[in-house]
Enzyme design. Structure first.
Site, short mmCIF file in Angstrom:
data_model
loop_
_atom_site.label_atom_id
_atom_site.label_comp_id
_atom_site.label_asym_id
_atom_site.label_seq_id
_atom_site.Cartn_x
_atom_site.Cartn_y
_atom_site.Cartn_z
CE LYS A 101 -4.07 -0.03 0.55
NZ LYS A 101 -4.84 0.00 -0.59
CB SER A 103 -0.93 4.84 2.94
OG SER A 103 -1.72 5.82 2.08
N GLY A 105 4.25 2.30 2.53
CA GLY A 105 5.38 2.56 1.98
C GLY A 105 5.97 4.10 2.10
NE ARG A 106 2.33 7.73 -0.65
CZ ARG A 106 1.84 8.82 -1.45
NH1 ARG A 106 1.80 10.28 -1.19
NH2 ARG A 106 1.48 8.42 -2.63
CG ASP A 119 4.41 -19.03 -10.85
OD1 ASP A 119 4.48 -18.45 -12.05
OD2 ASP A 119 5.25 -19.41 -10.16
CB THR A 127 5.49 -15.90 2.54
OG1 THR A 127 4.87 -17.15 2.96
CG2 THR A 127 6.63 -15.32 3.30
CG LEU A 128 2.70 -10.33 3.51
CD1 LEU A 128 1.94 -9.75 4.50
CD2 LEU A 128 2.21 -9.86 1.94
CD GLU A 129 10.23 -11.71 0.06
OE1 GLU A 129 10.52 -12.93 -0.30
OE2 GLU A 129 10.27 -10.76 -0.57
#
Length: 191
Positions: A101, A103, A105-106, A119, A127-129
């Site tokens: 998002k 917002s 990232g800011r 895929d 999974t989120l890094e």
């Protein structure tokens, strides 16, 4: 071609794209908002002086669970694995892109380093890094909007779907953040 909200709704109605749970209010003009689950894999201090990509790294991480309104604090420079609350299933002719998002990232929160591509044939939680590139800690809450997933139609259906025998798919069906399985590439018989 990126799918519009209208096309995403059609694919959902036909059961070709599955997102569970899905709040219809999370369908954006060309994406669907996804939320943060309550589990995190956190690197702990180790006697190992480095990460050897040829070795299983499960013993380097601890599973942490947050509950209710308790935040997970992501410190500056810290890297942890999280996952989406939603389970996503894709058909043979659609791929997806996971993005953060803007917002968040800011604020200095990155949600993936390289794992933004999904895929055809994928089934599972993503999974989120998670990385904090700011100078201040960032609070993360269960069920907060964490990213958005967009969908692209392939020119033809894929011949082999993610998870097919022989592809070396390592994460099909995951339900929690999953540590790297890269070491398995070194276990494959050389032929």
């Amino acid at each position: 071609m990126v799918l519009s909200d209208r096309s995403i709704k059609e694919e959902l109605a036909q059961g070709r794209i599955i997102i569970e749970p899905l709040d219809p209010g999370c369908i954006q003009p060309a994406s669907v908002d996804v939320h943060l689950d309550r589990y995190f894999l956190v690197f702990r201090n180790s006697r190992r002086p480095y990460i050897d990509v040829r070795e299983n790294s499960d013993d380097l991480m601890d599973l942490v669970e947050i509950a209710g309104d308790t935040p997970f604090i992501l410190h500056p420079g810290e890297f942890v694995l999280g996952s989406t609350l939603e389970q996503v299933t894709l058909p043979d002719d659609i791929v997806a892109r996971l993005e953060g998002k803007s917002s968040l990232g800011r604020l200095g929160l990155l949600i993936h380093s390289t794992a933004g591509y999904v895929d055809p044939g994928w089934r599972g939680h993503l999974t989120l890094e998670l990385s904090n590139v700011s100078r201040l800690p960032i609070t993360l809450y269960q069920r907060m909007k964490i990213g958005q997933i967009s969908f692209l139609r392939l020119t033809t259906p894929a011949e082999k779907l993610y998870g097919a025998h022989g592809l070396g798919s390592k994460y099909q069906g995951q339900t929690q953040p999953t540590a790297s399985r890269y070491f398995q590439d070194f276990l494959e018989p050389k032929g």
